[in-house]
Design an enzyme around this catalytic site. Structure first.
Site, PDB file in Angstrom:
ATOM      1  N   GLU A  52      -4.952  -8.821  -1.062  1.00 32.95           N
ATOM      2  CA  GLU A  52      -5.501  -8.702   0.278  1.00 32.95           C
ATOM      3  C   GLU A  52      -7.074  -7.893   0.283  1.00 32.95           C
ATOM      4  O   GLU A  52      -6.967  -6.884  -0.515  1.00 32.95           O
ATOM      5  CB  GLU A  52      -4.426  -7.689   1.042  1.00 32.95           C
ATOM      6  CG  GLU A  52      -4.712  -7.290   2.513  1.00 32.95           C
ATOM      7  CD  GLU A  52      -3.879  -6.483   3.115  1.00 32.95           C
ATOM      8  OE1 GLU A  52      -2.319  -6.800   2.830  1.00 32.95           O
ATOM      9  OE2 GLU A  52      -4.312  -5.776   3.818  1.00 32.95           O
ATOM     10  N   GLU A 112       1.000  -1.388  -0.180  1.00 34.32           N
ATOM     11  CA  GLU A 112      -0.120  -0.021   0.142  1.00 34.32           C
ATOM     12  C   GLU A 112       0.802   1.088   0.052  1.00 34.32           C
ATOM     13  O   GLU A 112       0.633   2.078   0.798  1.00 34.32           O
ATOM     14  CB  GLU A 112      -0.871  -0.033   1.209  1.00 34.32           C
ATOM     15  CG  GLU A 112      -1.904  -1.188   1.030  1.00 34.32           C
ATOM     16  CD  GLU A 112      -2.774  -1.354   2.211  1.00 34.32           C
ATOM     17  OE1 GLU A 112      -2.900  -0.484   3.336  1.00 34.32           O
ATOM     18  OE2 GLU A 112      -3.832  -2.121   2.275  1.00 34.32           O
TER      19      GLU A 112
END
Length: 181
Positions: free
Chosen positions: A173, A71
């Site tokens: 994810e 991220e």
């Protein structure tokens, strides 16, 4: 399950503290700015490649893929926060430079058959922007687009982007809350 069926992807939440701008692995003081020091891109890639080579050569664990991000284009990762899942890298030049260094370092450790993947952005829409912003050389290095799906709605556009660029696509994810499976 057999070790032969094991799929292992190595990824990084953060470079070691001494490679960061803030001196802290939970993020930069300004969570919207890169936390890896400019002079440490190569060193961080070497560190990641060494860890991958150790797992594979010393412990016999085949590393399918490696990614220096988690991220990366978010403003969640702040110094001295209780959260710690990533290190901010700007899309475009910063992510491109890291991916090219990762490829160089993996090749130097005779780990060139390990896929370089990118970039596990938080949102599907951000993943599209991040991949499009990579340099042409970085796009060539990336063998699979990994994404998270906490947000965004452009699933078809991301699928088409992967197909147009000859890349596999992996959703790596998501948090289903109380939903299992």
């Amino acid at each position: 399950a057999s070790r032969d069926n094991l799929i292992v992807e190595m990824f990084s939440n953060s470079p070691p503290y001494y490679m960061t701008n803030s001196g802290c692995t939970s993020g930069n003081n300004d969570a919207g700015k890169n936390n890896l020091k400019d002079e440490w891109y190569g060193g961080f890639a070497d560190y990641m490649a060494e860890v991958c080579a150790h797992y594979q050569n010393e412990w016999g664990i085949k590393i399918q893929s490696v990614e220096p991000f988690n991220e990366p284009y978010t403003n969640y990762w702040r110094a001295f926060s209780t959260k710690q899942e990533g290190c901010h890298f700007d899309i475009g030049n910063s992510e491109s430079k890291m991916l090219l260094e990762m490829k160089r370092a993996m090749d130097a450790k005779n780990m060139g058959d390990t896929m370089i993947v990118a970039s596990d952005e938080t949102s599907i829409n951000t993943q599209i922007d991040a991949f499009k912003a990579l340099s042409d050389d970085a796009k060539k290095v990336v063998q699979r687009i990994d994404t998270h799906s906490y947000g965004g709605w452009k699933r078809t556009e991301l699928k088409n982007l992967a197909l147009q660029n000859g890349k596999n696509l992996w959703m790596s994810e998501v948090d289903g809350g109380d939903t299992a499976g």
